[in-house]
Design an enzyme around this catalytic site. Structure first.
Site, PDB file in Angstrom:
ATOM      1  N   LEU A  16       0.814  -1.206   0.000  1.00  0.00           N
ATOM      2  CA  LEU A  16       0.000   0.000   0.000  1.00  0.00           C
ATOM      3  C   LEU A  16       0.853   1.263   0.000  1.00  0.00           C
ATOM      4  CD1 LEU A  16      -2.682   1.565   0.415  1.00  0.00           C
ATOM      5  CD2 LEU A  16      -2.473   1.056   2.863  1.00  0.00           C
ATOM      6  N   SER A 110       2.048   4.840  13.582  1.00  0.00           N
ATOM      7  CA  SER A 110       1.468   5.535  14.734  1.00  0.00           C
ATOM      8  C   SER A 110       1.054   4.570  15.840  1.00  0.00           C
ATOM      9  CB  SER A 110       0.262   6.368  14.302  1.00  0.00           C
ATOM     10  OG  SER A 110      -0.752   5.542  13.760  1.00  0.00           O
ATOM     11  N   PRO A 165       3.535   7.224   9.953  1.00  0.00           N
ATOM     12  CA  PRO A 165       2.216   7.344   9.312  1.00  0.00           C
ATOM     13  C   PRO A 165       1.080   6.900  10.235  1.00  0.00           C
ATOM     14  CG  PRO A 165       3.760   6.053   7.975  1.00  0.00           C
ATOM     15  CD  PRO A 165       4.343   6.183   9.342  1.00  0.00           C
ATOM     16  N   THR A 166      -0.068   7.537  10.051  1.00  0.00           N
ATOM     17  CA  THR A 166      -1.281   7.106  10.718  1.00  0.00           C
ATOM     18  C   THR A 166      -1.880   5.931   9.952  1.00  0.00           C
ATOM     19  OG1 THR A 166      -3.366   7.907  11.635  1.00  0.00           O
ATOM     20  CG2 THR A 166      -2.776   8.691   9.426  1.00  0.00           C
ATOM     21  N   ASN A 167      -3.150   5.593  10.207  1.00  0.00           N
ATOM     22  CA  ASN A 167      -3.830   4.502   9.501  1.00  0.00           C
ATOM     23  C   ASN A 167      -3.960   4.858   8.017  1.00  0.00           C
ATOM     24  OD1 ASN A 167      -5.012   2.736  11.887  1.00  0.00           O
ATOM     25  ND2 ASN A 167      -5.318   4.879  12.424  1.00  0.00           N
ATOM     26  N   LEU A 168      -3.381   4.039   7.173  1.00  0.00           N
ATOM     27  CA  LEU A 168      -3.381   4.306   5.736  1.00  0.00           C
ATOM     28  C   LEU A 168      -4.445   3.480   5.030  1.00  0.00           C
ATOM     29  CD1 LEU A 168       0.473   4.178   5.064  1.00  0.00           C
ATOM     30  CD2 LEU A 168      -0.932   6.220   5.441  1.00  0.00           C
ATOM     31  N   HIS A 181      -6.693  -4.275   7.573  1.00  0.00           N
ATOM     32  CA  HIS A 181      -7.008  -3.299   8.605  1.00  0.00           C
ATOM     33  C   HIS A 181      -8.483  -2.922   8.511  1.00  0.00           C
ATOM     34  CE1 HIS A 181      -2.549  -2.807   8.500  1.00  0.00           C
ATOM     35  NE2 HIS A 181      -2.740  -2.675   9.801  1.00  0.00           N
ATOM     36  N   ARG A 189     -16.506  -6.057   3.542  1.00  0.00           N
ATOM     37  CA  ARG A 189     -17.662  -6.640   4.208  1.00  0.00           C
ATOM     38  C   ARG A 189     -18.968  -6.016   3.703  1.00  0.00           C
ATOM     39  NH1 ARG A 189     -16.933  -6.870  10.455  1.00  0.00           N
ATOM     40  NH2 ARG A 189     -15.014  -7.822   9.678  1.00  0.00           N
ATOM     41  N   ARG A 211     -10.233   7.191  14.993  1.00  0.00           N
ATOM     42  CA  ARG A 211      -9.018   6.959  14.234  1.00  0.00           C
ATOM     43  C   ARG A 211      -8.789   8.067  13.208  1.00  0.00           C
ATOM     44  NH1 ARG A 211      -8.493   4.045  17.787  1.00  0.00           N
ATOM     45  NH2 ARG A 211      -8.110   1.790  17.839  1.00  0.00           N
ATOM     46  N   ASP A 271     -11.585  -3.444  20.874  1.00  0.00           N
ATOM     47  CA  ASP A 271     -11.632  -2.127  20.239  1.00  0.00           C
ATOM     48  C   ASP A 271     -10.255  -1.632  19.811  1.00  0.00           C
ATOM     49  OD1 ASP A 271     -14.271  -1.294  20.054  1.00  0.00           O
ATOM     50  OD2 ASP A 271     -14.330  -0.553  22.116  1.00  0.00           O
TER      51      ASP A 271
END
Length: 316
Positions: A16, A110, A165-168, A181, A189, A211, A271
């Site tokens: 990614l 992160s 990096p944060t959530n990509l 992720h 889904r 997030r 969570d």
């Protein structure tokens, strides 16, 4: 600063982050990218990595290769998440220094910040508290890679820098059930539920965690800004500057996909970290700002998924 003829090795170019970085480098005129698939070069093999660097001698290295996955994968395979990522970092960073690379950019994550820390998270929060247990093995490996970069800088003067990096999300993400992720997992889904006419979809967790999501193409422009204008031991956060709850994210993805059924949340499932939003003061000081808003980015990613992955994942 790398010139247009610089030999730039992008480790993890099929993933990614790595694929987005390659697209950006090529778009602005870099012509000598050095690329190897895992079949060509196993980065956990110290001797193979040494031979590669001795032969190719890249002037710049972007280390985006990693074993990655979501909560379920981290829980199932902590040994691999720790050992594989430790070996990749140690082998690539050492060989890059030994064979004369001018600069190395290491992509940390992160998730290495403490589970509970003031928001937005500043870079100084690193190692100030306990990690999130659901991704502890991966986080420890990424912290070790970051510390290796700082050690090589301090001891050898190697210009190794670290992006956080944060959530990509974006094209070339993983959409399989085991290792994806949260954002690509929800895209798949809801798409499959729509195709099957399912009356409801259940989402892991309470839906309350918040997030910070960033499109991989925005990460790529930030990485180029760091290659061109950053040289310091302090890691640099790369995020969107905003956040969204998992409940809001699920509702947004359902709307984009066109799924009209019910959405249920399962609080018996973990969570993860309650909240994670990055302070992006350091990267914006390099005149970088995210350009792709979340809805547009998810729409683009969903088109890519339908064109490249939908049939394949539906049979898994």
């Amino acid at each position: 600063m790398p010139g247009p003829d610089s030999r730039i090795y992008v480790a993890g170019h099929t993933g990614l982050a790595g694929s987005a970085i390659c697209r950006r480098l090529e778009a602005v005129g870099y012509r000598n990218l050095i690329l190897r698939t895992h079949a060509d070069l196993d980065l956990t093999d110290e001797r193979a990595v040494e031979r590669f660097f001795a032969a190719e001698r890249p002037s710049h290295v972007i280390l985006a290769a990693a074993k990655v996955g979501g909560i379920a994968a981290n829980a199932a395979f902590p040994t691999e998440f720790l050992s594989v990522n430790l070996r990749i970092a140690a082998n690539v960073i050492d060989s890059a220094w030994r064979h004369g690379a001018a600069k190395l950019l290491y992509l940390a994550s992160s998730c290495i910040y403490p589970r509970l820390t003031p928001q937005p998270i500043r870079e100084e929060a690193l190692l100030s508290g306990a990690l999130e247990p659901t991704n502890e093995a991966y986080a420890i490996a990424k912290i070790a890679g970051l510390k290796l970069c700082q050690a090589y800088r301090r001891q050898h003067g190697f210009d190794a820098i670290v992006a956080m990096p944060t959530n990509l999300y974006g094209p070339h993400d993983r959409f399989d059930a085991e290792s994806s992720h949260v954002l690509p997992a929800l895209l798949r889904r809801f798409h499959e539920a729509k195709e099957a006419g399912a009356p409801d979809v259940t989402v892991w967790g309470s839906g309350t965690p918040r997030r910070d999501f960033l499109h991989a193409d925005d990460l790529a422009t930030a990485c180029l800004a760091m290659l061109r204008g950053y040289s310091d031991a302090m890691p640099v956060n790369i995020g969107s500057g905003s956040d969204i709850s998992i409940r809001e994210l699920a509702e947004l993805i359902a709307d984009i996909v066109g799924y009209r059924g019910a959405i249920h949340f399962d609080p018996s499932r973990p969570d993860g970290t309650p909240e994670k939003r990055l302070d992006i003061t350091r990267i914006t000081a390099l005149d970088w700002y995210p350009a792709i808003d979340l809805r547009r980015g998810i729409e683009q990613t969903y088109r890519w998924y339908r064109e490249n992955c939908a049939r394949e994942t539906a049979t898994v």
